[in-house]
Write a protein that holds these residues in place. Sequence first.
Motif, PDB file in Angstrom:
ATOM      1  N   UNK A   1       0.803  -1.289   0.042  1.00 46.34           N
ATOM      2  CA  UNK A   1      -0.060  -0.098  -0.110  1.00 46.34           C
ATOM      3  C   UNK A   1       0.735   1.323   0.119  1.00 46.34           C
ATOM      4  N   UNK A   2       2.224   1.224  -0.403  1.00 46.58           N
ATOM      5  CA  UNK A   2       3.100   2.388  -0.633  1.00 46.58           C
ATOM      6  C   UNK A   2       3.691   3.009   0.532  1.00 46.58           C
ATOM      7  N   UNK A   3       3.753   2.338   1.797  1.00 47.21           N
ATOM      8  CA  UNK A   3       4.308   2.757   2.934  1.00 47.21           C
ATOM      9  C   UNK A   3       5.680   2.559   2.943  1.00 47.21           C
TER      10      UNK A   3
ATOM     11  N   UNK B   1      12.034  14.535  -0.739  1.00 46.83           N
ATOM     12  CA  UNK B   1      13.002  14.619  -1.936  1.00 46.83           C
ATOM     13  C   UNK B   1      12.909  14.146  -3.213  1.00 46.83           C
ATOM     14  N   UNK B   2      12.401  13.055  -3.235  1.00 47.54           N
ATOM     15  CA  UNK B   2      11.962  12.202  -4.521  1.00 47.54           C
ATOM     16  C   UNK B   2      10.729  12.985  -5.073  1.00 47.54           C
ATOM     17  N   UNK B   3       9.854  13.020  -4.144  1.00 46.66           N
ATOM     18  CA  UNK B   3       8.709  13.773  -4.786  1.00 46.66           C
ATOM     19  C   UNK B   3       8.912  15.130  -5.318  1.00 46.66           C
ATOM     20  N   UNK B   4       9.762  15.838  -4.705  1.00 41.84           N
ATOM     21  CA  UNK B   4      10.343  17.296  -5.200  1.00 41.84           C
ATOM     22  C   UNK B   4      10.970  16.955  -6.715  1.00 41.84           C
ATOM     23  N   UNK B   5      12.026  15.930  -6.584  1.00 42.52           N
ATOM     24  CA  UNK B   5      12.609  15.715  -7.900  1.00 42.52           C
ATOM     25  C   UNK B   5      11.841  15.304  -8.983  1.00 42.52           C
ATOM     26  N   UNK B   6      10.694  14.339  -8.677  1.00 43.17           N
ATOM     27  CA  UNK B   6       9.790  13.791  -9.712  1.00 43.17           C
ATOM     28  C   UNK B   6       8.950  15.081 -10.262  1.00 43.17           C
ATOM     29  N   UNK B   7       8.603  15.932  -9.535  1.00 39.58           N
ATOM     30  CA  UNK B   7       7.825  17.183  -9.803  1.00 39.58           C
ATOM     31  C   UNK B   7       8.861  17.893 -10.751  1.00 39.58           C
ATOM     32  N   UNK B   8      10.109  18.100 -10.421  1.00 38.02           N
ATOM     33  CA  UNK B   8      10.893  18.955 -11.230  1.00 38.02           C
ATOM     34  C   UNK B   8      11.501  17.971 -12.512  1.00 38.02           C
ATOM     35  N   UNK B   9      10.837  16.966 -12.705  1.00 37.38           N
ATOM     36  CA  UNK B   9      11.492  16.058 -13.838  1.00 37.38           C
ATOM     37  C   UNK B   9      12.751  15.503 -14.049  1.00 37.38           C
TER      38      UNK B   9
ATOM     39  N   UNK C   1      12.998   4.374 -11.064  1.00 34.91           N
ATOM     40  CA  UNK C   1      12.620   3.795  -9.750  1.00 34.91           C
ATOM     41  C   UNK C   1      13.162   2.505  -9.528  1.00 34.91           C
ATOM     42  N   UNK C   2      13.631   2.319  -8.462  1.00 32.89           N
ATOM     43  CA  UNK C   2      14.245   0.633  -8.019  1.00 32.89           C
ATOM     44  C   UNK C   2      13.350   0.701  -6.807  1.00 32.89           C
ATOM     45  N   UNK C   3      12.219  -0.125  -6.679  1.00 34.68           N
ATOM     46  CA  UNK C   3      11.531  -0.369  -5.559  1.00 34.68           C
ATOM     47  C   UNK C   3      11.407  -1.826  -5.226  1.00 34.68           C
ATOM     48  N   UNK C   4      11.580  -2.066  -4.000  1.00 36.57           N
ATOM     49  CA  UNK C   4      11.232  -3.601  -3.301  1.00 36.57           C
ATOM     50  C   UNK C   4       9.812  -3.362  -2.715  1.00 36.57           C
ATOM     51  N   UNK C   5       8.743  -4.020  -3.269  1.00 35.96           N
ATOM     52  CA  UNK C   5       7.498  -4.191  -2.736  1.00 35.96           C
ATOM     53  C   UNK C   5       7.257  -5.278  -1.863  1.00 35.96           C
ATOM     54  N   UNK C   6       7.246  -5.087  -0.746  1.00 33.73           N
ATOM     55  CA  UNK C   6       6.899  -6.050   0.299  1.00 33.73           C
ATOM     56  C   UNK C   6       5.550  -6.719   0.548  1.00 33.73           C
ATOM     57  N   UNK C   7       5.402  -7.931   0.646  1.00 37.13           N
ATOM     58  CA  UNK C   7       3.996  -8.421   0.860  1.00 37.13           C
ATOM     59  C   UNK C   7       3.445  -8.065   2.164  1.00 37.13           C
ATOM     60  N   UNK C   8       3.228  -6.891   2.311  1.00 36.25           N
ATOM     61  CA  UNK C   8       2.450  -6.522   3.561  1.00 36.25           C
ATOM     62  C   UNK C   8       1.713  -5.331   3.240  1.00 36.25           C
ATOM     63  N   UNK C   9       0.656  -5.081   3.752  1.00 35.62           N
ATOM     64  CA  UNK C   9      -0.279  -4.067   3.845  1.00 35.62           C
ATOM     65  C   UNK C   9      -0.469  -3.548   5.153  1.00 35.62           C
TER      66      UNK C   9
ATOM     67  N   UNK D   1      -1.659  -0.274   6.243  1.00 37.84           N
ATOM     68  CA  UNK D   1      -2.798   0.482   6.337  1.00 37.84           C
ATOM     69  C   UNK D   1      -2.499   1.977   7.076  1.00 37.84           C
ATOM     70  N   UNK D   2      -1.378   2.176   7.677  1.00 40.21           N
ATOM     71  CA  UNK D   2      -0.984   3.376   8.050  1.00 40.21           C
ATOM     72  C   UNK D   2       0.346   3.765   8.094  1.00 40.21           C
ATOM     73  N   UNK D   3       1.007   4.804   8.273  1.00 43.66           N
ATOM     74  CA  UNK D   3       2.443   5.027   7.868  1.00 43.66           C
ATOM     75  C   UNK D   3       2.692   6.247   6.847  1.00 43.66           C
ATOM     76  N   UNK D   4       3.824   6.583   6.707  1.00 44.94           N
ATOM     77  CA  UNK D   4       3.987   7.520   5.394  1.00 44.94           C
ATOM     78  C   UNK D   4       4.094   6.813   4.328  1.00 44.94           C
ATOM     79  N   UNK D   5       3.398   7.488   3.200  1.00 45.53           N
ATOM     80  CA  UNK D   5       3.368   6.806   1.987  1.00 45.53           C
ATOM     81  C   UNK D   5       4.732   7.449   1.173  1.00 45.53           C
ATOM     82  N   UNK D   6       5.282   6.720   0.438  1.00 45.28           N
ATOM     83  CA  UNK D   6       6.476   7.111  -0.363  1.00 45.28           C
ATOM     84  C   UNK D   6       6.391   8.148  -1.183  1.00 45.28           C
ATOM     85  N   UNK D   7       4.990   8.151  -2.051  1.00 50.65           N
ATOM     86  CA  UNK D   7       4.778   9.067  -3.193  1.00 50.65           C
ATOM     87  C   UNK D   7       3.323   9.525  -2.874  1.00 50.65           C
TER      88      UNK D   7
END
Length: 194
Positions: A13-15, A132-140, A145-153, A155-161
């Motif tokens: 869920x992107x946390x 920082x990544x969000x600012x960099x993405x907004x600036x083009x 992206x090199x992401x490791x998605x873990x098999x966990x949801x 439901x709360x916490x800080x979202x990456x994007x």
Amino acid sequence: MGKLIASVSCTLDGVYTGPKGDENNMVSWAMPGIMDSVNDNLGMFQKAGAILMGRVNYEGLASFWPFQEGEFADAMNQTSKYVATRNRELTDVHWGDYGDTISLLSGDLKPCISELKRKIEGNIIVPGSADLVQSLLNAGLVDEFNMIIHPVILGSGNKYIESIAIRNDLRLLSTQLYETSGSMRLCYEVAKQN
């Protein structure tokens, strides 16, 4: 010219932190996937031309890596590092006995990072550093992206994007399944806007 690669471990869920109220605790969900992918992550940092991080990530990493030993510590400590922050109170950065490997970037983000990308040969890895990544993405400025998605949801916490100004299309470059943990590495190229 350097390629800027945002690298993160996150839940389905992107946390990218621990759950709400325990944001500094990723161990509860990320450690199986981190252990499963450690050799690939080590290779990524050993090949990096530079590491770029935001202030919060810098503070955490600088309090740990300069005091460690081994291949991963060597990769983190000996690679050139840059800290980009909007916090005007941060005027100097340190990295233990490796002070000559770290610099504070000041000024407007886009020209500053564009110059860094021109200067660096190889990949510029941005570990975590969601703001920082969000600012960099907004600036083009993000190339991959090199992401490791873990098999966990969680439901709360800080979202990456979370705070992205415009649509960004991605092109899948590669996938890798880590069978022991069930985590999946996804590598995407950011399609450049016309």
